[in-house]
Motif scaffolding. Structure first.
Motif, mmCIF file in Angstrom:
data_model
loop_
_atom_site.group_PDB
_atom_site.id
_atom_site.type_symbol
_atom_site.label_atom_id
_atom_site.label_comp_id
_atom_site.label_asym_id
_atom_site.label_seq_id
_atom_site.Cartn_x
_atom_site.Cartn_y
_atom_site.Cartn_z
ATOM 1 N N ARG A 102 2.168 1.660 -3.514
ATOM 2 C CA ARG A 102 1.113 2.162 -4.387
ATOM 3 C C ARG A 102 0.911 3.654 -4.180
ATOM 4 O O ARG A 102 0.796 4.422 -5.144
ATOM 5 C CB ARG A 102 -0.172 1.386 -4.117
ATOM 6 N N THR A 112 -5.244 -3.540 -9.567
ATOM 7 C CA THR A 112 -5.102 -3.600 -8.127
ATOM 8 C C THR A 112 -5.897 -4.771 -7.565
ATOM 9 O O THR A 112 -6.828 -5.271 -8.210
ATOM 10 C CB THR A 112 -5.579 -2.288 -7.475
ATOM 11 N N THR A 127 -8.303 5.550 -12.085
ATOM 12 C CA THR A 127 -6.880 5.883 -12.092
ATOM 13 C C THR A 127 -6.014 4.750 -11.546
ATOM 14 O O THR A 127 -4.805 4.917 -11.409
ATOM 15 C CB THR A 127 -6.604 7.151 -11.264
ATOM 16 N N VAL A 128 -6.627 3.603 -11.225
ATOM 17 C CA VAL A 128 -5.880 2.481 -10.663
ATOM 18 C C VAL A 128 -6.070 1.260 -11.547
ATOM 19 O O VAL A 128 -7.196 0.848 -11.816
ATOM 20 C CB VAL A 128 -6.341 2.148 -9.228
ATOM 21 N N ARG A 147 -4.309 10.952 -6.717
ATOM 22 C CA ARG A 147 -5.042 10.316 -7.817
ATOM 23 C C ARG A 147 -5.999 11.301 -8.481
ATOM 24 O O ARG A 147 -6.266 11.205 -9.684
ATOM 25 C CB ARG A 147 -5.784 9.079 -7.311
ATOM 26 N N ASN A 200 -11.853 2.264 -9.474
ATOM 27 C CA ASN A 200 -11.212 3.564 -9.633
ATOM 28 C C ASN A 200 -10.557 3.667 -11.006
ATOM 29 O O ASN A 200 -9.710 2.848 -11.351
ATOM 30 C CB ASN A 200 -10.153 3.747 -8.532
ATOM 31 N N TRP A 257 0.842 -1.208 0.000
ATOM 32 C CA TRP A 257 0.000 0.000 0.000
ATOM 33 C C TRP A 257 0.875 1.254 0.000
ATOM 34 O O TRP A 257 0.549 2.235 -0.667
ATOM 35 C CB TRP A 257 -0.933 0.001 1.202
ATOM 36 N N ALA A 311 1.587 6.882 -6.731
ATOM 37 C CA ALA A 311 0.608 7.919 -7.075
ATOM 38 C C ALA A 311 1.201 9.306 -6.872
ATOM 39 O O ALA A 311 0.977 10.220 -7.679
ATOM 40 C CB ALA A 311 -0.654 7.747 -6.238
ATOM 41 N N GLU A 331 -3.146 9.864 -0.662
ATOM 42 C CA GLU A 331 -3.050 9.125 -1.926
ATOM 43 C C GLU A 331 -4.201 9.499 -2.855
ATOM 44 O O GLU A 331 -4.009 9.674 -4.070
ATOM 45 C CB GLU A 331 -3.067 7.614 -1.678
ATOM 46 N N GLN A 332 -5.399 9.644 -2.301
ATOM 47 C CA GLN A 332 -6.552 9.966 -3.144
ATOM 48 C C GLN A 332 -6.389 11.326 -3.805
ATOM 49 O O GLN A 332 -6.743 11.498 -4.980
ATOM 50 C CB GLN A 332 -7.844 9.929 -2.331
#
Length: 369
Positions: free
Chosen positions: A169, A244, A240-241, A322, A238, A166, A173, A318-319
């Motif tokens: 990840r 995952t 943008t991912v 993104r 999502n 995590w 981002a 993180e969001q």
């Protein structure tokens, strides 16, 4: 015509076009010549309302299977979750290359429904926060349903240690956001990269935590307010991912939903003339109401352990990264919202339009024009 397809589905017949059909609930009776109209809400796909009772979302282009939505619909139907547009069917077909692809999703039409980027901005402009308790309970009900066994998901809860995945990840981002964000915003972001990295760093120390199938893109735009209440929609993940793990901590959904309220405040400032100070206070208050109602609902259901509170803050950072990635790739004008959130969380930045109160999530159809 879409109505012909819906009519055949409602009678349990083979549908025109030779589609493979996965059924979740019986459809209401619909005639082949029922009225149909466009439904200008989805920014990516094409939706058609048939007989004011059924919505067919045509995926443009069709998506290669497997996709998360059909499995989630099967699971939620099996456990009796009703706080969504009732799912009726998923249609798939062979792509030109021969691989199966998801072509359409068929759900109930919700009368008088308003997208969250409309109704929630109204709430922000009026300074009302009571709605956030409803959203918190809705999110908790969704996660409780996701954590309930069904034939589609017989083991819906896993306990796992992320082993740095995590953090990796989130750091990825941040790097991508730094690469894609230019101008004054890019300069500000680069100057705060170390601070943002420190916010993410606690993900390296996360212990074993419950994992469930989450929504994956839970923001106010995915919550409709309609004639009979609220509904969560669009279980497509999502955008943008990529690639995952479908099982994630519940905190990832809750973090995105919380940041989307900050984005709502940002939209209210820019588009409704709401003063920055009241908008910032509204965002803080509504987030508090949201999180409290969510925790209380999980407590009442005996599932409080699903939420690992220590993950919320890193996932929020993180969001926002993104959101910057989304803005760079799809909607540059949206950048003001995540930059507003980040600037507000690191006081002392010079004032600019982006420094308005922060407002995850996607802008409304109006915002994209």
């Amino acid at each position: 015509m879409t109505s012909l397809l819906v009519g055949a589905l409602s009678r349990g017949e083979d549908v025109p076009g030779g589609y493979a059909v996965q059924r979740f609930h019986p459809l209401p009776a619909v005639r082949d010549d029922a009225a149909e109209r466009g439904f200008d809400v989805d920014q990516t796909n094409r939706s058609v309302v048939v007989d004011e009772r059924v919505v067919v979302k045509w995926l443009t282009p069709p998506l290669p299977l497997p996709q998360p939505a059909p499995e989630v619909y099967a699971h939620l139907s099996a456990v009796g979750f009703t706080e969504t547009a009732r799912p009726y069917a998923a249609l798939s077909a062979r792509s030109p290359g021969g691989a199966p692809a998801l072509v359409a999703l068929v759900t109930a039409y919700l009368p008088d429904a308003k997208d969250g980027w409309e109704w929630c901005v109204d709430e922000a402009a009026a300074g009302r926060t009571a709605f956030a308790a409803d959203l918190g309970r809705l999110a908790a009900d969704l996660h409780a349903a996701m954590a309930t066994p069904s034939p589609a998901l017989p083991e819906p809860v896993r306990t796992a240690r992320p082993d740095g995945a995590w953090r990796t990840r989130a750091e990825g981002a941040l790097r991508e956001a730094l690469e894609l964000t230019g101008g004054e915003d890019g300069t500000w972001l680069a100057g705060h990269a170390d601070a943002l990295g420190r916010e993410i760093e606690p993900l390296a120390r996360v212990g074993a935590t419950p994992l469930i199938r989450i929504h994956g893109d839970l923001h106010v735009g995915q919550t409709l307010r309609w004639r009979d209440g609220y509904a969560v929609i669009d279980f497509d993940g999502n955008p943008t991912v990529a690639e995952t793990d479908l099982f994630q901590p519940a905190a990832r959904d809750l973090a995105q939903l919380g940041t989307s309220l900050e984005h709502v405040a940002q939209v209210a400032v820019r588009r409704r003339g709401t003063a920055p100070g009241p908008a910032a206070r509204w965002a803080s208050s509504s987030r508090g109401v949201l999180f409290s109602a969510y925790r209380e609902r999980l407590d009442a259901r005996g599932m409080r352990a699903l939420l690992d509170d220590a993950l919320l803050a890193p996932f929020e950072i993180e969001q926002e990264c993104r959101e910057l990635i989304y803005a760079a790739g799809h909607l540059p004008r949206w950048r003001y919202a995540p930059m507003g959130v980040l600037r507000a969380r690191f006081p002392g930045a010079e004032g600019s339009p982006a420094a308005e109160p922060g407002a995850g999530g996607r802008p409304s159809a109006e915002e994209t024009r």
